[in-house]
Write a protein that holds these residues in place. Structure first.
Motif, PDB file in Angstrom:
ATOM      1  N   LEU A   1       0.819  -1.278   0.191  1.00  0.00           N
ATOM      2  CA  LEU A   1       0.131   0.018  -0.083  1.00  0.00           C
ATOM      3  C   LEU A   1       0.910   1.298   0.017  1.00  0.00           C
ATOM      4  O   LEU A   1       0.486   2.329  -0.501  1.00  0.00           O
ATOM      5  CB  LEU A   1      -0.970   0.026   1.226  1.00  0.00           C
ATOM      6  CG  LEU A   1      -2.250  -0.915   1.177  1.00  0.00           C
ATOM      7  CD1 LEU A   1      -2.853  -1.052   2.357  1.00  0.00           C
ATOM      8  CD2 LEU A   1      -3.310  -0.369  -0.075  1.00  0.00           C
ATOM      9  N   ALA A   2       1.977   1.164   0.522  1.00  0.00           N
ATOM     10  CA  ALA A   2       2.990   2.324   0.622  1.00  0.00           C
ATOM     11  C   ALA A   2       4.326   1.830   0.257  1.00  0.00           C
ATOM     12  O   ALA A   2       5.252   1.976   1.002  1.00  0.00           O
ATOM     13  CB  ALA A   2       3.070   2.880   2.111  1.00  0.00           C
ATOM     14  N   PRO A   3       4.377   1.540  -1.118  1.00  0.00           N
ATOM     15  CA  PRO A   3       6.021   1.084  -1.629  1.00  0.00           C
ATOM     16  C   PRO A   3       7.040   2.154  -1.477  1.00  0.00           C
ATOM     17  O   PRO A   3       6.887   3.247  -1.787  1.00  0.00           O
ATOM     18  CB  PRO A   3       5.749   0.923  -3.017  1.00  0.00           C
ATOM     19  CG  PRO A   3       4.409   1.234  -3.326  1.00  0.00           C
ATOM     20  CD  PRO A   3       3.620   1.636  -2.099  1.00  0.00           C
ATOM     21  N   THR A   4       8.252   1.738  -0.750  1.00  0.00           N
ATOM     22  CA  THR A   4       9.226   2.434  -0.537  1.00  0.00           C
ATOM     23  C   THR A   4       9.925   2.986  -1.733  1.00  0.00           C
ATOM     24  O   THR A   4       9.848   2.302  -2.868  1.00  0.00           O
ATOM     25  CB  THR A   4      10.022   1.808   0.525  1.00  0.00           C
ATOM     26  OG1 THR A   4      10.722   0.525  -0.184  1.00  0.00           O
ATOM     27  CG2 THR A   4       9.497   1.318   1.743  1.00  0.00           C
ATOM     28  N   PRO A   5      10.668   3.840  -1.656  1.00  0.00           N
ATOM     29  CA  PRO A   5      11.399   4.366  -2.729  1.00  0.00           C
ATOM     30  C   PRO A   5      12.769   3.238  -3.298  1.00  0.00           C
ATOM     31  O   PRO A   5      12.619   3.265  -4.481  1.00  0.00           O
ATOM     32  CB  PRO A   5      12.471   5.726  -2.283  1.00  0.00           C
ATOM     33  CG  PRO A   5      11.703   6.093  -1.156  1.00  0.00           C
ATOM     34  CD  PRO A   5      11.162   4.993  -0.418  1.00  0.00           C
TER      35      PRO A   5
ATOM     36  N   GLY B   1      11.113   1.545  -6.025  1.00  0.00           N
ATOM     37  CA  GLY B   1      10.715   2.259  -7.130  1.00  0.00           C
ATOM     38  C   GLY B   1       9.664   3.045  -6.733  1.00  0.00           C
ATOM     39  O   GLY B   1       8.896   3.949  -7.705  1.00  0.00           O
ATOM     40  N   GLY B   2       9.236   3.039  -5.652  1.00  0.00           N
ATOM     41  CA  GLY B   2       7.836   3.812  -5.109  1.00  0.00           C
ATOM     42  C   GLY B   2       6.639   3.359  -5.918  1.00  0.00           C
ATOM     43  O   GLY B   2       5.590   3.954  -5.860  1.00  0.00           O
ATOM     44  N   CYS B   3       6.771   2.002  -6.484  1.00  0.00           N
ATOM     45  CA  CYS B   3       5.390   1.408  -7.183  1.00  0.00           C
ATOM     46  C   CYS B   3       5.291   0.138  -6.629  1.00  0.00           C
ATOM     47  O   CYS B   3       6.016  -0.456  -6.160  1.00  0.00           O
ATOM     48  CB  CYS B   3       5.584   1.560  -8.518  1.00  0.00           C
ATOM     49  SG  CYS B   3       7.360   0.842  -8.972  1.00  0.00           S
ATOM     50  N   TRP B   4       3.944  -0.502  -6.805  1.00  0.00           N
ATOM     51  CA  TRP B   4       3.841  -1.789  -6.671  1.00  0.00           C
ATOM     52  C   TRP B   4       2.771  -2.374  -8.025  1.00  0.00           C
ATOM     53  O   TRP B   4       2.027  -1.736  -8.219  1.00  0.00           O
ATOM     54  CB  TRP B   4       2.840  -1.942  -5.715  1.00  0.00           C
ATOM     55  CG  TRP B   4       2.744  -3.556  -4.999  1.00  0.00           C
ATOM     56  CD1 TRP B   4       2.097  -4.469  -5.475  1.00  0.00           C
ATOM     57  CD2 TRP B   4       3.589  -4.276  -4.184  1.00  0.00           C
ATOM     58  NE1 TRP B   4       2.189  -5.797  -4.800  1.00  0.00           N
ATOM     59  CE2 TRP B   4       3.222  -5.471  -4.006  1.00  0.00           C
ATOM     60  CE3 TRP B   4       4.757  -3.757  -3.379  1.00  0.00           C
ATOM     61  CZ2 TRP B   4       4.105  -6.432  -3.101  1.00  0.00           C
ATOM     62  CZ3 TRP B   4       5.725  -4.815  -2.680  1.00  0.00           C
ATOM     63  CH2 TRP B   4       5.038  -5.957  -2.513  1.00  0.00           C
ATOM     64  N   PRO B   5       3.445  -3.514  -8.603  1.00  0.00           N
ATOM     65  CA  PRO B   5       4.691  -4.491  -8.289  1.00  0.00           C
ATOM     66  C   PRO B   5       5.980  -3.431  -8.215  1.00  0.00           C
ATOM     67  O   PRO B   5       6.105  -2.716  -9.185  1.00  0.00           O
ATOM     68  CB  PRO B   5       4.537  -5.538  -9.278  1.00  0.00           C
ATOM     69  CG  PRO B   5       3.633  -4.970 -10.433  1.00  0.00           C
ATOM     70  CD  PRO B   5       2.907  -4.078  -9.513  1.00  0.00           C
ATOM     71  N   PRO B   6       7.040  -3.906  -7.644  1.00  0.00           N
ATOM     72  CA  PRO B   6       8.153  -3.088  -7.409  1.00  0.00           C
ATOM     73  C   PRO B   6       8.950  -3.064  -8.965  1.00  0.00           C
ATOM     74  O   PRO B   6       8.495  -4.023  -9.646  1.00  0.00           O
ATOM     75  CB  PRO B   6       9.253  -3.867  -6.507  1.00  0.00           C
ATOM     76  CG  PRO B   6       8.161  -4.637  -5.701  1.00  0.00           C
ATOM     77  CD  PRO B   6       6.772  -5.139  -6.600  1.00  0.00           C
TER      78      PRO B   6
END
Lengths: 120, 261
Positions: B106-110, B113-118
């Motif tokens: 829900l809160a993908p880290t930098p 890549g700041g996105c999901w899927p990574p």
């Protein structure tokens, strides 16, 4: 000479059909003879399996529950885990042997892993 | 022999809790020894001991219920509560892994890549094998319900057929999932995506195997005339467990395979 009985199809509107005796030509080559033999075997197998297998797989087993109920309700003072017979006792002994050995082995292994080894 | 004046079951003294506890000790210590010293002996010994314990303990329960008649209505009620509580504990077990997945996705880290899927992760197409798996498990839910109704109606042949079909579907799911694992373009070591994917689906797969085994035992018991149309709690417990496994998959499919792709 090969003779077979054939039933003709009834005419429309009529419920009469006729049984006819037909003489078939003799099989003249090996291929035809072996095909006929195979067909006869298949028919025999079909009839045999229809008679022996009265239900779908697995085949019908005899209900052994009443027998088991008698064994396990016998007033012989045996605990449930030994009441089934000799196999119970053997399996119990094997399990307990592994348990006792395992206790010792795990204590030895963990002590060995925990204590520092002297290097020469 | 003294006769009881109550409907409850005072069990005979049994060695299986002890052997089971030692087995668990051996298996867990053995796991640590395997990790650090590359020896599988202790772990294997623990596994064998646990398998022996499970076989004999459950064999004894079948003897007490089916052959000795100890599973009276109050006793059966207790067994039902027990199974429900156990499944509830399993629900909480899976809840933890879903929590981990949603925490990271829900809160993908930098770093991801700041996105999901990574970034860099090629996800599995949710409309290929995963969708087939969903259909397989849903179908197995239908066949296990068919089996239950067949038992209640005294239909021996239909019970055997529908139970067999349920087990086959369970095995088919396992085979498909194993193939997916082999062919997947990412591994458990591929960051938090790999970790959450394989741990959650992996534990689910283990539960499918456990559930299939439970149903297989019920299948053998059904063939041996253990179940009656009124009393077949062992089967009901297996069916409840199977429905639970099915529901967990639905959550996995929607969350990880579909939303997470």
């Amino acid at each position: 000479m090969r003779l077979i009985l054939r039933q003709t199809r009834a005419e429309e509107g009529s419920d009469i059909s006729v049984l006819v005796l037909v003489r078939l030509p003799e099989p003249h080559d090996l291929k035809e003879k072996s095909f006929i033999t195979m067909f006869r075997h298949l028919r025999t197998l079909q009839q045999f399996s229809r008679r022996t297998v009265s239900s779908s797989a697995p085949r019908q087993l005899e209900n052994k529950v009443p027998g088991k109920q008698k064994i396990f309700q016998e007033d012989n003072g045996l605990p449930i885990h030994l009441k089934g017979g000799v196999t119970d006792a053997l399996l119990y002994r094997a399990t307990m042997a592994l348990t006792v050995f395992g206790c010792g082995y795990v204590v030895y292994t963990l002590l060995d892993a925990a204590l520092p080894k002297k290097k020469n | 022999m003294a006769h009881q004046a109550h409907a409850y079951h005072m069990v005979d003294p049994s060695p299986w809790p002890l052997t089971g506890a030692v087995g668990a000790l051996l298996m867990t210590s053995g796991l640590a020894i395997w990790f650090h010293f590359h020896s599988m002996t202790l772990m294997t010994l623990g596994l064998i001991l646990l398998l022996l314990t499970m076989y004999q303990w459950w064999r004894d329960i079948i003897r007490e219920g089916t052959f000795q008649g100890h599973h009276t209505p109050p006793v059966q009620k207790g067994l039902r509560y027990g199974m429900i509580l156990f499944i509830t504990s399993e629900v909480f077990f899976f809840l933890g892994f879903f929590w981990a997945f949603y925490h990271s996705s829900l809160a993908p880290t930098p770093e991801l890549g700041g996105c999901w899927p990574p970034t860099g992760i090629t996800t599995l197409d949710p409309f290929e094998v995963p969708l087939l798996n969903t259909a397989v498990l849903l179908a197995s839910g239908v066949t296990v319900t068919w089996a239950h109704h067949s038992i209640m109606e005294g239909e021996r042949k239909q019970t055997i057929q529908s139970l067999a079909l349920t087990i086959i579907l369970g095995l088919y799911f396992t085979a498909l999932q194993a193939m997916e694992y082999y062919e997947a373009p990412f591994t458990i070591a591929d960051g938090v995506y790999g970790s959450t994917f394989f741990v959650a689906t992996g534990f689910h797969g283990l539960h499918v195997i456990i559930g299939s085994t439970f149903l297989a035992v019920c299948f053998l018991r059904q063939i041996q005339y253990h179940f009656t149309s009124e009393h077949h709690f062992g089967f009901e417990a297996a069916a409840w467990y199977w429905h639970f496994v099915d529901v967990v998959w639905l959550f996995l499919y929607v969350s990880i395979y579909w939303w997470g792709s």
